[in-house]
Design a protein around this motif. Structure first.
Motif, short mmCIF file in Angstrom:
data_model
loop_
_atom_site.label_atom_id
_atom_site.label_comp_id
_atom_site.label_asym_id
_atom_site.label_seq_id
_atom_site.Cartn_x
_atom_site.Cartn_y
_atom_site.Cartn_z
N PRO A 148 54.63 5.24 6.11
CA PRO A 148 55.62 3.86 6.34
C PRO A 148 55.73 3.62 5.01
O PRO A 148 53.52 3.63 4.11
N GLU A 149 56.02 2.15 4.29
CA GLU A 149 55.75 1.53 3.40
C GLU A 149 54.56 1.02 2.88
O GLU A 149 53.45 0.93 1.42
N GLU A 150 53.81 0.30 4.29
CA GLU A 150 52.74 0.01 4.34
C GLU A 150 51.60 0.68 3.51
O GLU A 150 50.48 0.90 2.31
N ARG A 151 51.59 1.51 4.19
CA ARG A 151 50.38 3.03 3.88
C ARG A 151 50.11 3.47 2.24
O ARG A 151 49.77 3.80 1.65
N ILE A 162 47.64 0.05 -9.29
CA ILE A 162 49.01 0.14 -9.59
C ILE A 162 49.33 -1.46 -9.15
O ILE A 162 49.40 -1.90 -8.01
N PRO A 163 49.44 -2.66 -10.27
CA PRO A 163 49.41 -3.48 -9.68
C PRO A 163 51.16 -4.07 -9.10
O PRO A 163 50.54 -4.59 -7.87
N SER A 164 52.32 -2.99 -9.13
CA SER A 164 53.70 -2.87 -8.97
C SER A 164 53.24 -2.42 -7.32
O SER A 164 54.24 -1.49 -7.47
N ALA A 165 51.93 -2.06 -6.97
CA ALA A 165 52.33 -1.02 -5.57
C ALA A 165 52.83 -1.21 -4.66
O ALA A 165 53.76 -0.63 -3.98
N VAL A 172 60.14 3.97 -2.87
CA VAL A 172 60.22 4.78 -2.90
C VAL A 172 60.67 5.17 -1.24
O VAL A 172 61.30 6.32 -0.76
N VAL A 173 60.44 3.87 -0.07
CA VAL A 173 61.02 3.85 1.14
C VAL A 173 62.41 3.91 1.25
O VAL A 173 63.03 5.20 1.77
N LYS A 174 63.14 3.46 0.49
CA LYS A 174 64.70 3.14 0.75
C LYS A 174 65.11 4.62 0.33
O LYS A 174 66.08 4.85 0.63
N ALA A 175 64.29 5.02 -1.40
CA ALA A 175 65.10 6.59 -2.27
C ALA A 175 65.13 7.62 -1.68
O ALA A 175 66.45 8.12 -1.23
N ASN A 178 68.26 8.99 1.22
CA ASN A 178 69.16 9.69 0.26
C ASN A 178 68.56 10.68 -0.50
O ASN A 178 69.39 12.20 -0.01
N SER A 179 67.97 10.88 -0.57
CA SER A 179 66.99 12.53 -1.77
C SER A 179 65.43 12.18 -1.53
O SER A 179 64.63 11.16 -2.46
N PRO A 180 65.14 13.43 -0.51
CA PRO A 180 63.88 13.69 -0.05
C PRO A 180 62.93 13.88 -1.74
O PRO A 180 63.60 14.65 -2.18
N PHE A 181 61.61 13.61 -1.97
CA PHE A 181 60.92 13.70 -2.69
C PHE A 181 60.68 15.62 -2.42
O PHE A 181 59.99 15.81 -1.16
N ALA A 182 60.83 16.12 -3.39
CA ALA A 182 60.48 17.25 -3.62
C ALA A 182 59.65 18.18 -4.50
O ALA A 182 59.04 19.23 -5.11
#
Length: 313
Positions: A148-151, A162-165, A172-175, A178-182
């Protein structure tokens, strides 16, 4: 073709830090390519003993074909397990107490250089990052695709600093809908636009570090190793740790000063430090310019040495 493993970082400094006795019992908690283990064995006599650990099956398989280890007999044993189980394995092998423990916390060159391991930002491969490669263990791709986004924000913030965590986790959650990371190069293309211009590689390294630490539970395992060192070291025994980023180094420094991960040492009625560990050197030892030129991966290494105090048993 034999695998080209990395040159051991600060080998002589590590051996000096261990203050090796020829008849002593020592632990190499991170066997890797065997460079540090080879150095320790060369310092031991016939009565000496080295117990090494590595959770990576590639490292264990390679060691079985190296004559200096295969021919060492009872002087050497390689345990195919994570060093967080240090105490149980040493007890099982009647190897307690030990005179010294060495841990080189870096990722081996083999793990970085083989694309199928998924550690490198410079090659195409599955986004894996598991050091033990075990079926069923969560991969970096699964972390990105299921957390989940919070984790995710916590992983990027705590382990990558990372400051922009938060913004990164949200993206990442939005992307992934449509296209899971692989794949590693897919992740590189996705994360690069979030980096400051000119600092893309540094930023990507921070992201990959965060994922790798989470996948392998590296800080939890390091904590287990440090705390168990108090139980397995003899009084006066040495602990030598080589770390490569601030999170690890902070834990090691705190522990060596206080005997506790948070760095808060117990004190007696008069305010005297009751730490069961005592630093042997005040500041971390760093590689020479010559070593960095020869082995660039040593650049960020810091080596710390401590001894278990006589009262720390």
């Amino acid at each position: 073709m034999p695998i080209d493993y990395h040159e051991p970082v600060m080998l002589q400094e590590a051996l000096q830090g261990l203050d090796i006795r020829k008849d002593g019992t020592y632990v190499d908690a991170t066997f890797g390519g065997g460079g540090h283990a080879r150095g320790i064995l060369s310092c031991l006599g016939d009565e000496g003993r080295l117990v090494a650990f590595d959770q990576d099956p590639d490292a264990v398989e390679r060691a079985s074909g190296l004559p200096e280890f295969a021919g060492a007999g009872s002087r050497f044993v390689l345990v195919g397990d994570n060093f967080c189980h240090l105490k149980n394995h040493l007890r099982f092998r009647h190897a307690l107490p030990v005179d010294g423990i060495l841990a080189d916390l870096g990722v081996s060159s083999h793990q970085f250089d083989v694309p199928s391991r998924g550690f490198s930002i410079r090659s195409h491969g599955p986004l894996d990052m598991r050091m033990n490669g075990k079926e069923g263990a969560m991969t970096a791709a699964e972390v990105l695709n299921t957390y989940p986004e919070e984790r995710l924000r916590d992983v990027f913030s705590r382990y990558g600093e990372i400051p922009s965590a938060g913004r990164l986790a949200s993206a990442v959650v939005k992307a992934r809908e449509n296209s899971p990371f692989a794949y590693t190069d897919q992740a590189v293309l996705f994360f690069t636009p979030f980096a400051m211009r000119g600092r893309e590689n540094k930023f990507l390294a921070m992201v990959f570090q965060a994922l790798r630490i989470e996948v392998n539970k590296e800080l939890e395992n390091l904590e287990a190793l440090l705390l168990q060192s108090l139980e397995v070291l003899r009084p006066g025994g040495r602990l030598v740790v080589i770390s490569y980023h601030s999170l690890e180094d902070r834990m090691v420094k705190n522990f060596m000063r206080s005997g506790k991960i948070d760095g808060e040492a117990e004190k007696d009625f008069y305010g005297n430090n009751l730490s069961p560990m005592e630093p042997v050197v005040r500041k971390a030892v760093q590689p020479s310019e010559a070593e960095i030129a020869r082995n660039p991966r040593a650049r960020s290494a810091k080596l710390r040495i401590a001894r278990k105090t006589v009262g720390g048993d």
